[in-house]
Design a protein around this motif. Structure first.
Motif, PDB file in Angstrom:
ATOM      1  N   ALA A  44       0.740 -62.312 -24.371  1.00  0.00           N
ATOM      2  CA  ALA A  44       0.208 -61.275 -25.266  1.00  0.00           C
ATOM      3  C   ALA A  44      -1.311 -61.217 -25.184  1.00  0.00           C
ATOM      4  CB  ALA A  44       0.652 -61.537 -26.705  1.00  0.00           C
ATOM      5  N   LEU A  45      -1.940 -62.375 -25.128  1.00  0.00           N
ATOM      6  CA  LEU A  45      -3.402 -62.439 -25.029  1.00  0.00           C
ATOM      7  C   LEU A  45      -3.887 -61.860 -23.690  1.00  0.00           C
ATOM      8  CD1 LEU A  45      -6.017 -63.351 -26.378  1.00  0.00           C
ATOM      9  CD2 LEU A  45      -5.663 -65.605 -25.360  1.00  0.00           C
ATOM     10  N   ILE A  46      -3.180 -62.195 -22.622  1.00  0.00           N
ATOM     11  CA  ILE A  46      -3.534 -61.659 -21.292  1.00  0.00           C
ATOM     12  C   ILE A  46      -3.408 -60.138 -21.290  1.00  0.00           C
ATOM     13  CG2 ILE A  46      -2.874 -61.595 -18.849  1.00  0.00           C
ATOM     14  CD1 ILE A  46      -1.852 -64.524 -19.243  1.00  0.00           C
ATOM     15  N   ILE A  47      -2.290 -59.639 -21.828  1.00  0.00           N
ATOM     16  CA  ILE A  47      -2.069 -58.183 -21.869  1.00  0.00           C
ATOM     17  C   ILE A  47      -3.150 -57.509 -22.706  1.00  0.00           C
ATOM     18  CG2 ILE A  47      -0.523 -56.360 -22.691  1.00  0.00           C
ATOM     19  CD1 ILE A  47       1.824 -58.245 -21.924  1.00  0.00           C
ATOM     20  N   LEU A  48      -3.499 -58.117 -23.827  1.00  0.00           N
ATOM     21  CA  LEU A  48      -4.548 -57.561 -24.687  1.00  0.00           C
ATOM     22  C   LEU A  48      -5.848 -57.369 -23.906  1.00  0.00           C
ATOM     23  CD1 LEU A  48      -5.763 -56.836 -27.511  1.00  0.00           C
ATOM     24  CD2 LEU A  48      -6.310 -59.259 -27.718  1.00  0.00           C
ATOM     25  N   VAL A  49      -6.256 -58.403 -23.184  1.00  0.00           N
ATOM     26  CA  VAL A  49      -7.525 -58.351 -22.449  1.00  0.00           C
ATOM     27  C   VAL A  49      -7.451 -57.375 -21.281  1.00  0.00           C
ATOM     28  CG1 VAL A  49      -9.122 -59.691 -21.015  1.00  0.00           C
ATOM     29  CG2 VAL A  49      -8.196 -60.683 -23.128  1.00  0.00           C
ATOM     30  N   VAL A  50      -6.397 -57.486 -20.469  1.00  0.00           N
ATOM     31  CA  VAL A  50      -6.296 -56.649 -19.266  1.00  0.00           C
ATOM     32  C   VAL A  50      -6.038 -55.187 -19.629  1.00  0.00           C
ATOM     33  CG1 VAL A  50      -5.043 -56.271 -17.095  1.00  0.00           C
ATOM     34  CG2 VAL A  50      -5.561 -58.601 -17.852  1.00  0.00           C
TER      35      VAL A  50
ATOM     36  N   TRP B 258      -3.460 -40.459  -6.871  1.00  0.00           N
ATOM     37  CA  TRP B 258      -3.737 -41.452  -5.831  1.00  0.00           C
ATOM     38  C   TRP B 258      -4.857 -42.405  -6.240  1.00  0.00           C
ATOM     39  CZ3 TRP B 258      -3.470 -37.175  -1.581  1.00  0.00           C
ATOM     40  CH2 TRP B 258      -2.127 -36.973  -1.208  1.00  0.00           C
ATOM     41  N   CYS B 259      -5.705 -41.986  -7.161  1.00  0.00           N
ATOM     42  CA  CYS B 259      -6.751 -42.883  -7.683  1.00  0.00           C
ATOM     43  C   CYS B 259      -6.213 -43.761  -8.806  1.00  0.00           C
ATOM     44  CB  CYS B 259      -7.932 -42.064  -8.214  1.00  0.00           C
ATOM     45  SG  CYS B 259      -8.949 -41.324  -6.943  1.00  0.00           S
ATOM     46  N   THR B 260      -5.485 -43.160  -9.722  1.00  0.00           N
ATOM     47  CA  THR B 260      -5.124 -43.886 -10.945  1.00  0.00           C
ATOM     48  C   THR B 260      -3.882 -44.769 -10.825  1.00  0.00           C
ATOM     49  OG1 THR B 260      -3.950 -41.916 -11.764  1.00  0.00           O
ATOM     50  CG2 THR B 260      -6.242 -42.218 -12.464  1.00  0.00           C
ATOM     51  N   MET B 261      -2.893 -44.340 -10.060  1.00  0.00           N
ATOM     52  CA  MET B 261      -1.670 -45.146  -9.993  1.00  0.00           C
ATOM     53  C   MET B 261      -1.906 -46.506  -9.328  1.00  0.00           C
ATOM     54  SD  MET B 261       1.359 -42.339  -9.611  1.00  0.00           S
ATOM     55  CE  MET B 261       2.636 -43.446 -10.150  1.00  0.00           C
ATOM     56  N   PRO B 262      -2.620 -46.579  -8.204  1.00  0.00           N
ATOM     57  CA  PRO B 262      -2.908 -47.916  -7.644  1.00  0.00           C
ATOM     58  C   PRO B 262      -3.766 -48.761  -8.587  1.00  0.00           C
ATOM     59  CG  PRO B 262      -3.310 -46.209  -5.994  1.00  0.00           C
ATOM     60  CD  PRO B 262      -3.085 -45.515  -7.307  1.00  0.00           C
ATOM     61  N   ALA B 263      -4.661 -48.117  -9.325  1.00  0.00           N
ATOM     62  CA  ALA B 263      -5.471 -48.862 -10.294  1.00  0.00           C
ATOM     63  C   ALA B 263      -4.571 -49.481 -11.354  1.00  0.00           C
ATOM     64  CB  ALA B 263      -6.507 -47.943 -10.939  1.00  0.00           C
ATOM     65  N   GLY B 264      -3.619 -48.702 -11.863  1.00  0.00           N
ATOM     66  CA  GLY B 264      -2.684 -49.226 -12.856  1.00  0.00           C
ATOM     67  C   GLY B 264      -1.851 -50.372 -12.307  1.00  0.00           C
ATOM     68  N   SER B 265      -1.402 -50.231 -11.055  1.00  0.00           N
ATOM     69  CA  SER B 265      -0.634 -51.314 -10.426  1.00  0.00           C
ATOM     70  C   SER B 265      -1.489 -52.561 -10.256  1.00  0.00           C
ATOM     71  CB  SER B 265      -0.097 -50.856  -9.061  1.00  0.00           C
ATOM     72  OG  SER B 265       0.866 -49.837  -9.220  1.00  0.00           O
TER      73      SER B 265
ATOM     74  N   ALA C 126      -9.194 -53.598 -20.638  1.00  0.00           N
ATOM     75  CA  ALA C 126     -10.000 -53.274 -19.453  1.00  0.00           C
ATOM     76  C   ALA C 126      -9.480 -51.998 -18.792  1.00  0.00           C
ATOM     77  CB  ALA C 126      -9.966 -54.431 -18.462  1.00  0.00           C
ATOM     78  N   LEU C 127      -8.153 -51.854 -18.719  1.00  0.00           N
ATOM     79  CA  LEU C 127      -7.558 -50.641 -18.150  1.00  0.00           C
ATOM     80  C   LEU C 127      -7.997 -49.405 -18.940  1.00  0.00           C
ATOM     81  CD1 LEU C 127      -3.888 -50.102 -17.026  1.00  0.00           C
ATOM     82  CD2 LEU C 127      -4.957 -48.509 -18.581  1.00  0.00           C
ATOM     83  N   MET C 128      -7.911 -49.497 -20.246  1.00  0.00           N
ATOM     84  CA  MET C 128      -8.260 -48.346 -21.085  1.00  0.00           C
ATOM     85  C   MET C 128      -9.736 -47.972 -20.941  1.00  0.00           C
ATOM     86  SD  MET C 128      -5.423 -47.448 -22.574  1.00  0.00           S
ATOM     87  CE  MET C 128      -5.800 -46.546 -24.048  1.00  0.00           C
TER      88      MET C 128
ATOM     89  N   LEU D 138      -0.779 -56.281 -11.646  1.00  0.00           N
ATOM     90  CA  LEU D 138      -0.813 -57.460 -10.777  1.00  0.00           C
ATOM     91  C   LEU D 138      -1.697 -58.550 -11.392  1.00  0.00           C
ATOM     92  CD1 LEU D 138      -1.152 -57.608  -6.959  1.00  0.00           C
ATOM     93  CD2 LEU D 138      -2.739 -58.904  -8.357  1.00  0.00           C
ATOM     94  N   ILE D 139      -2.832 -58.146 -11.950  1.00  0.00           N
ATOM     95  CA  ILE D 139      -3.741 -59.116 -12.574  1.00  0.00           C
ATOM     96  C   ILE D 139      -3.049 -59.834 -13.730  1.00  0.00           C
ATOM     97  CG2 ILE D 139      -5.852 -59.329 -13.961  1.00  0.00           C
ATOM     98  CD1 ILE D 139      -6.995 -57.030 -12.191  1.00  0.00           C
ATOM     99  N   ILE D 140      -2.291 -59.080 -14.534  1.00  0.00           N
ATOM    100  CA  ILE D 140      -1.563 -59.695 -15.652  1.00  0.00           C
ATOM    101  C   ILE D 140      -0.604 -60.764 -15.136  1.00  0.00           C
ATOM    102  CG2 ILE D 140       0.241 -59.262 -17.378  1.00  0.00           C
ATOM    103  CD1 ILE D 140      -1.165 -56.578 -17.961  1.00  0.00           C
ATOM    104  N   VAL D 141       0.173 -60.417 -14.118  1.00  0.00           N
ATOM    105  CA  VAL D 141       1.154 -61.369 -13.583  1.00  0.00           C
ATOM    106  C   VAL D 141       0.448 -62.563 -12.954  1.00  0.00           C
ATOM    107  CG1 VAL D 141       3.003 -61.680 -11.891  1.00  0.00           C
ATOM    108  CG2 VAL D 141       2.887 -59.567 -13.228  1.00  0.00           C
ATOM    109  N   PHE D 142      -0.599 -62.301 -12.183  1.00  0.00           N
ATOM    110  CA  PHE D 142      -1.342 -63.377 -11.520  1.00  0.00           C
ATOM    111  C   PHE D 142      -1.914 -64.374 -12.534  1.00  0.00           C
ATOM    112  CE2 PHE D 142      -5.290 -65.152  -9.804  1.00  0.00           C
ATOM    113  CZ  PHE D 142      -4.838 -65.703  -8.610  1.00  0.00           C
ATOM    114  N   VAL D 143      -2.568 -63.861 -13.559  1.00  0.00           N
ATOM    115  CA  VAL D 143      -3.168 -64.732 -14.575  1.00  0.00           C
ATOM    116  C   VAL D 143      -2.074 -65.491 -15.329  1.00  0.00           C
ATOM    117  CG1 VAL D 143      -4.552 -64.792 -16.696  1.00  0.00           C
ATOM    118  CG2 VAL D 143      -5.252 -63.324 -14.789  1.00  0.00           C
TER     119      VAL D 143
END
Length: 196
Positions: free
Chosen positions: A91-97, A55-62, A100-102, A66-71
């Motif tokens: 690719a650059l957006i995914i790299l950065v976001v 319940w903590c990690t799955m919403p964080a991943g979502s 941050a996730l990791m 969302l940030i990737i799609v928004f940006v």
């Protein structure tokens, strides 16, 4: 321990009930329940601790998804309108976001990094699969997927609980043949000397 109902039957009935969740006017993604339901058992089975971790990690991943799609929606054509240029921006957006996730996984509350990726993937499946009360809307997709992922641990708990497990009595012959129990939990056969 024995079961009044088999796990296979109980889990299948519960799985069937998800059709009524997905078949509503809200067009919710019932498969997102299965993702977190399976994750519970991958963690060792239903427990309050495992549910809390998901319940903590799955919403964080979502949220990271969302940030990737928004940006991407706002700067996706920064390098041009060709497909290769758009792919390079993404690719650059995914790299950065994703980085941050990791790093977020270093925080104890979010340390179940696979849980974040389950939520991450569930979000993309919901958005690009056209699920949710407002298909294609990035915010509606987030609300829907977080709600459905949250139900997975509940279904996992119910799939065990509704079997109505009954403790089988231990046959008297087994107890008698086991011999005395020592302070460290070992048993010796009746009539056998135990070397200390």
């Amino acid at each position: 321990m024995r079961e009044r109902l088999s796990h296979e039957i109980v889990a299948s009935v519960l799985a069937g009930l998800t059709a009524f969740i997905g078949g509503t006017a809200l067009h919710l993604p019932p498969w997102a329940i299965f993702i977190s339901w399976a994750a519970v058992f991958a963690l060792g089975g239903p427990s309050w601790a495992n549910a809390r971790r998901l319940w903590c990690t799955m919403p964080a991943g979502s949220t990271f998804a969302l940030i990737i799609v928004f940006v991407d929606q706002h700067v996706g054509m920064a390098f041009g309108d060709s497909q290769i240029a758009q792919d390079a921006v993404l690719a650059l957006i995914i790299l950065v976001v994703n980085t941050a996730l990791m790093y977020t996984g270093r925080i104890k509350m979010f340390s179940l990094i696979p849980g974040m990726f389950f939520g991450f993937a569930s979000y993309f499946g919901t958005l690009f699969g056209g699920f949710g009360f407002k298909p294609g809307n990035i915010w509606a997709a987030w609300v829907c997927v977080v709600a459905m992922n949250a139900l997975g641990p509940v279904f996992a708990y119910l799939s065990n609980r509704l079997m109505y497990p009954v403790l089988s009595p231990v046959p008297t012959s087994v107890v008698a043949s086991a011999g005395p129990v020592h302070h460290d939990g070992r048993t010796t056969q009746a009539g056998t000397a135990q070397a200390e």
